[in-house]
Enzyme design. Structure first.
Site, PDB file in Angstrom:
ATOM      1  N   TYR A  45      40.379  42.793  43.388  1.00 25.71           N
ATOM      2  CA  TYR A  45      39.664  42.314  44.573  1.00 25.71           C
ATOM      3  C   TYR A  45      39.699  43.312  45.727  1.00 25.71           C
ATOM      4  CZ  TYR A  45      37.906  39.098  48.119  1.00 25.71           C
ATOM      5  OH  TYR A  45      37.161  38.507  49.120  1.00 25.71           O
ATOM      6  N   LYS A  67      36.563  45.556  47.223  1.00 29.24           N
ATOM      7  CA  LYS A  67      36.079  45.408  48.594  1.00 29.24           C
ATOM      8  C   LYS A  67      36.168  46.733  49.353  1.00 29.24           C
ATOM      9  CE  LYS A  67      34.851  41.103  48.531  1.00 29.24           C
ATOM     10  NZ  LYS A  67      33.414  40.743  48.655  1.00 29.24           N
TER      11      LYS A  67
END
Length: 264
Positions: A158, A162
């Protein structure tokens, strides 16, 4: 509002449009005068979001779209163009979060997150950005996260994904800026959405999290929508390759978390 933002008559595409932030972003764009396409793998949520906009007098549609699948994106792009016209705005918002420690994370899990959270952003930019490039104007807003600058342990790919989204946006800004297309990022902090609701179901979590945010509250999807609205609009015509952090000041708290016996 629509006159000030200059969005009347524009066509906006919101991926992950059936979720909490996607719905709020699409609703805000519609309220400002844009026609909105809500794209989501879960078509029921996207249909509900589009129906709400139409009930309020706006133009909206919903389409099934799995941003991890190139063919699905191409199909959705065709539907949007036929129903609403060529897009002027793309909001890359679809996201996937799966927990996992890096020492044991399976490659399939790593790839699954990046396929949605990073590669999907590029594929959507390519598909929906082509009409913008052809006309010499457009705005792309990518929803990243404060986890892109501050590693979130136990969250698999994650944070890495990002962080890469932020750089993808900057590269798009430099490559497409001379052709009239802007690219920017909104990085949410602690936002209460259906995806994060499980965290807040635990008693006391909302209070403890709010206590470490200078604004003393958890953010809402509407907080993110307001920032996206600005970046998508003509009011941000000289803003490109940049990032707006929407976290109530949370990421500025690190020095305040250091114990200081003589001051505390």
């Amino acid at each position: 509002m629509s006159h000030w933002l200059g969005l009347s008559g524009r066509v906006a595409v919101v991926t992950g449009g059936g979720g909490g932030m996607g719905r709020a972003i699409g609703a805000a764009l519609a309220e400002a005068g844009a026609a909105v396409a809500f794209l989501d793998r879960a078509t029921e949520g996207a249909e509900d979001a589009a129906a709400a906009v139409r009930a309020a007098g706006g133009r909206a549609m919903a389409a099934a779209c799995d941003v991890a699948q190139p063919d699905s994106i191409v199909a959705a792009s065709g539907q949007v163009s036929c129903a609403l016209g060529a897009p002027d705005i793309l909001v890359n918002n679809a996201a996937l979060l799966r927990p996992g420690a890096l020492d044991t994370l399976a490659l399939a899990e790593w790839n699954a997150i990046l396929a949605v959270n990073l590669t999907g952003y590029l594929l959507c930019a390519q598909a929906f950005g082509q009409p913008m490039l052809a006309r010499g104007r457009g705005s792309i807003v990518h929803v990243a996260s404060i986890a892109g600058a501050h590693p979130q342990g136990g969250s698999g790919a994650y944070s890495a994904g990002k962080a890469a989204v932020i750089m993808l946006s900057r590269q798009l800004a430099t490559e497409w800026g001379p052709r009239g297309v802007r690219s920017n990022v909104v990085s949410p902090g602690l936002i209460r959405t259906p995806m994060s609701e499980a965290f807040y179901a635990t008693p006391g979590v909302t209070e403890r999290r709010s206590a470490v945010v200078p604004a003393r509250r958890i953010g809402t999807p509407e907080d993110i929508a307001d920032a996206v609205l600005f970046l998508a609009s003509d009011r941000a015509s000289y803003v490109s390759g940049d990032e707006i952090t929407v976290d109530g000041g949370f990421t500025r708290m690190v020095m305040n978390l250091i114990p200081r016996p003589t001051h505390d």
